[in-house]
Design an enzyme around this catalytic site. Sequence first.
Site, PDB file in Angstrom:
ATOM      1  N   GLY A  62      -6.105 -14.026-101.196  1.00  0.00           N
ATOM      2  CA  GLY A  62      -5.603 -13.232-100.078  1.00  0.00           C
ATOM      3  C   GLY A  62      -4.258 -12.578-100.291  1.00  0.00           C
ATOM      4  N   PRO A  80      -2.683 -16.623-105.682  1.00  0.00           N
ATOM      5  CA  PRO A  80      -3.485 -17.329-104.684  1.00  0.00           C
ATOM      6  C   PRO A  80      -4.418 -16.371-103.951  1.00  0.00           C
ATOM      7  CG  PRO A  80      -1.122 -17.697-104.343  1.00  0.00           C
ATOM      8  CD  PRO A  80      -1.251 -16.660-105.376  1.00  0.00           C
ATOM      9  N   LYS A 131       6.624 -22.965-104.318  1.00  0.00           N
ATOM     10  CA  LYS A 131       7.039 -24.214-103.682  1.00  0.00           C
ATOM     11  C   LYS A 131       8.111 -23.944-102.632  1.00  0.00           C
ATOM     12  CE  LYS A 131       5.878 -27.245-107.507  1.00  0.00           C
ATOM     13  NZ  LYS A 131       6.406 -27.937-108.699  1.00  0.00           N
ATOM     14  N   GLY A 140      -3.927  -9.877-102.180  1.00  0.00           N
ATOM     15  CA  GLY A 140      -4.146  -8.454-102.399  1.00  0.00           C
ATOM     16  C   GLY A 140      -4.552  -8.070-103.812  1.00  0.00           C
ATOM     17  N   LYS A 141      -5.084  -9.013-104.566  1.00  0.00           N
ATOM     18  CA  LYS A 141      -5.500  -8.689-105.934  1.00  0.00           C
ATOM     19  C   LYS A 141      -6.623  -7.670-105.941  1.00  0.00           C
ATOM     20  CE  LYS A 141      -6.423 -13.001-106.908  1.00  0.00           C
ATOM     21  NZ  LYS A 141      -6.090 -13.666-105.632  1.00  0.00           N
ATOM     22  N   THR A 142      -7.655  -7.972-105.147  1.00  0.00           N
ATOM     23  CA  THR A 142      -8.792  -7.058-105.089  1.00  0.00           C
ATOM     24  C   THR A 142      -8.351  -5.702-104.574  1.00  0.00           C
ATOM     25  OG1 THR A 142     -10.100  -8.964-104.485  1.00  0.00           O
ATOM     26  CG2 THR A 142     -11.135  -6.826-104.231  1.00  0.00           C
ATOM     27  N   SER A 165       5.161 -32.851-111.446  1.00  0.00           N
ATOM     28  CA  SER A 165       6.333 -32.418-110.688  1.00  0.00           C
ATOM     29  C   SER A 165       6.620 -33.282-109.467  1.00  0.00           C
ATOM     30  CB  SER A 165       6.189 -30.956-110.284  1.00  0.00           C
ATOM     31  OG  SER A 165       5.248 -30.848-109.249  1.00  0.00           O
TER      32      SER A 165
HETATM   33  P1  ADP Z   1      -7.362 -11.379-103.121  1.00  0.00           P
HETATM   34  O1  ADP Z   1      -8.238 -10.472-103.909  1.00  0.00           O
HETATM   35  O2  ADP Z   1      -6.051 -11.616-103.797  1.00  0.00           O
HETATM   36  O3  ADP Z   1      -7.998 -12.665-102.739  1.00  0.00           O
HETATM   37  P2  ADP Z   1      -7.569  -9.343-101.131  1.00  0.00           P
HETATM   38  O4  ADP Z   1      -7.242  -8.190-101.996  1.00  0.00           O
HETATM   39  O5  ADP Z   1      -8.980  -9.556-100.779  1.00  0.00           O
HETATM   40  O6  ADP Z   1      -6.985 -10.662-101.765  1.00  0.00           O
HETATM   41  O7  ADP Z   1      -6.688  -9.257 -99.814  1.00  0.00           O
HETATM   42  C1  ADP Z   1      -7.063  -9.791 -98.570  1.00  0.00           C
HETATM   43  C2  ADP Z   1      -6.684  -8.857 -97.474  1.00  0.00           C
HETATM   44  O8  ADP Z   1      -5.265  -8.806 -97.330  1.00  0.00           O
HETATM   45  C3  ADP Z   1      -7.112  -7.433 -97.735  1.00  0.00           C
HETATM   46  O9  ADP Z   1      -7.598  -6.870 -96.558  1.00  0.00           O
HETATM   47  C4  ADP Z   1      -5.862  -6.741 -98.180  1.00  0.00           C
HETATM   48  O10 ADP Z   1      -5.874  -5.384 -97.859  1.00  0.00           O
HETATM   49  C5  ADP Z   1      -4.799  -7.486 -97.427  1.00  0.00           C
HETATM   50  N1  ADP Z   1      -3.535  -7.507 -98.141  1.00  0.00           N
HETATM   51  C6  ADP Z   1      -3.178  -8.368 -99.095  1.00  0.00           C
HETATM   52  N2  ADP Z   1      -1.942  -8.106 -99.549  1.00  0.00           N
HETATM   53  C7  ADP Z   1      -1.515  -7.050 -98.873  1.00  0.00           C
HETATM   54  C8  ADP Z   1      -0.289  -6.298 -98.886  1.00  0.00           C
HETATM   55  N3  ADP Z   1       0.719  -6.600 -99.709  1.00  0.00           N
HETATM   56  N4  ADP Z   1      -0.176  -5.273 -98.050  1.00  0.00           N
HETATM   57  C9  ADP Z   1      -1.176  -4.973 -97.220  1.00  0.00           C
HETATM   58  N5  ADP Z   1      -2.332  -5.618 -97.139  1.00  0.00           N
HETATM   59  C10 ADP Z   1      -2.505  -6.661 -97.948  1.00  0.00           C
END
Ligand code: ADP
Length: 781
Positions: free
Chosen positions: A359, A357, A722, A361-363, A679
């Site tokens: 946010g 989903p 879920k 932390g993929k990026t 589901s």
């Molecule tokens: P996505 O690419 O999955 O949409 P992002 O990598 O942009 O999400 O993450 C959104 C924000 O949340 C970023 O500032 C990221 O550093 C932070 N973040 C997400 N997961 C973590 C984590 N496990 N620990 C610390 N910061 C996180």
Amino acid sequence: MGPGKIKVRRLPLLPLRGLLVYPSMVLHLDVGREKSVKALERAMVDDSMILLCSQSEINIEEPSKEDIYRVGTIAKVRQMLKLPNGTIRVLVEGVMRAEITEYLVNDEYYEVTAKELHEQDHTDPEIDALMRTVLNQFEHYINLSKKVTPETLAAVSDIDEPGRLADVICSHLSLKIKDKQEILETVDVRERLEKMLNILNNEREVLELERKISQRVKKQMEKTQKEYYLREQMKAIQKELGDKEGRAGEVDELRNQLNEAQLPDRVREKVEKEIDRLEKMPATSAEGGVIRNYIDWLLGLPWSKRTEDDLDLAKAEQILNEDHFGLEKPKERVLEYLAVQKLVQKLKGPILCLVGPPGVGKTSIARSIARSMGRQFIRISLGGVRDEAEIRGHRRTYVGAMPGRIIQGMKSAGSNNPVFLLDEIDKMAMDFRGDPASALLEVLDPEQNSTFSDHFIEVPFDLSSVMFVTTANAIHNIPRPLLDRMEVLYIPGYTEIEKLQIANRYLLPKQKRDHGLQEDQLLVDEEALMKLVREYTRESGVRNLEQQVAGMCRKAAKQIVSDPSTPVHITTDNLKDYLGPAKFRYNLAEEKDQIGAVTGLAWTEVGGDTLVIEVTVMPGTGKLTLTGKLGDVMKESAQAAFSYTRSKAAELGIPTDFHEKNDIHIHIPEGAIPKDGPSAGITMGTALISALTNIPVSREVAMTGEITLRGRVLPIGGLKEKALAAHRAGIRKVLLPQDNEKDITDIPESVRNEMTFIPVSHMDQVLEHALVKNKPPAHVG
Ligand code: ADP
């Protein structure tokens, strides 16, 4: 003078070449031919009179009678001068017209008899008018031709004898001998003047034409001359402004750049050719600009520039931990992946695809990978890309053509081995402009990507050293051939506790730094952060959470600026002063147990979610209505639940004809969000039975599971998301399919410990746990 007085004279004849003498003309002649000299000598012996007749052909040295016009002018020789070269210069004065009547036998010179031709005297007004017109025309002629001086005009105007007037004018015109001869032969004065007028008119027309033509030519000449002149001037100006501005300076500079750049031979040759082309372009031409742009692209790409890999697994692990909380599995997988890269030295393995989903932390994981390898990081979003040209560029013949996003990314990376993140690979579209997915396939294929061809760049670019990482929210939208090349790494959503930790350890310190707040200037209670997580956000990731934390820091910064000595302290009580009232209620989905309303669990691309399914039964004719933007699979699932209920009606204590006497309406709120999947089957079944039996459903229960016609419960996906969603919504009891029992271990322990999971394999069990007044017929269970 009457005809009787016509006088015939015996005279020596001097044939003239290219020249004609009229009566009353005085002029010099140079005489060289022997016969002519003899004729002259003869004339001098007599009365100095001689007949001057023109030759019809100028070239004939020894003319015969036929070559000499019969009409000529009798002239008096006034002077004779022997020139050193043997020729004789004579001054002659024309006296009157005469016509040869007979050639006499004479070997030494031509001797003829000729009769004098006299003109009549004319004094009638018509002649006067003619004279005036002729004179007028002559004046025009002079103005146009500029060959005759105005003095001549003055002299000619003084002539009052009409015949002479014609003769003199004619002698001033540059006419063919034939035409001049005609005037000479015209003895009648009126006729002669008319002929003269004709000739003058003709001449004038010709002159005017000549003038027009020469003006046109002149104009054209002027135009090219003007352009040449302006261009020279521009060059001079550019020179004054500094050499760099002109093409010459530009081309020199490009050549320097080319010499310094490290380019593969193919590219170097191409650039050389283009610079040569550019050199020939005028400084301001649009095409020159296009060529220049192309050269800049070729020179700007990192053809052979690369960064040194610095891959230390311990350091990589440290960086991943530094940047991210939790995420044990993905981190470990990334480290394994990096270890393999280190061993094989060449990036030939599958491409990482981070799925989860927004946010989560993929990026930021991809960014950490780049950091831990010491590589440049580039990110492009593929969301909404529907045109192949966006990947591969436009051909240069298009106006405003540009390279595709891959090449643009490589340019801004500045090295040919960056970590290249292709974001939202599942959000690419396809339409008539070509399939971006197939272009991407070439980008990602290690067999093909060493010669990636961009339509704009034309020369193949080597992408084989690039480390590609992709992201997606869900895998089912990723084109199959792409998916086959990738290794999928799931990153599920976070639990509340994890979010709290992330906020506390990562987001808050980061936002404080970004907002220029000192460590001790802003204090946030942990309870306040928890409240923030629970009541201000409802998401799988932490993107909103980060925004809320940023909002908090912004407000705090403002307060610090106006009162620097007092630190800001945020508690559960004053949180709303900073962020406004809470956005979500953190408690059970419903206040009390409801009839016909059941909490289901859904899994969407943005993570897990709870959804309340409502069923209303009203008297009617047996219509089944479904609303709330349901997908086809979900509709079929509703039909299955309905059929099951009908088949079990008797056992459940429901009138067996309920489906004929009632209309049934199944609704899933939040209608704008499309929902699909099987589901929700048991949830719909439960809601339907609750509505028909009037037995309320426990508000503490949420459920997920597919239903069959016979009431069996089939497994579902996304249990972890879920469960997290149910936990977020304050639900502590979840009914799940028996076959999913094994997945319970995936659920974070903190959540697991607070919840009860009840595996079920049949609808009977579902009803048993969900309905409050548990009174199914005795034989069930
Ligand atoms: P996505 O690419 O999955 O949409 P992002 O990598 O942009 O999400 O993450 C959104 C924000 O949340 C970023 O500032 C990221 O550093 C932070 N973040 C997400 N997961 C973590 C984590 N496990 N620990 C610390 N910061 C996180």
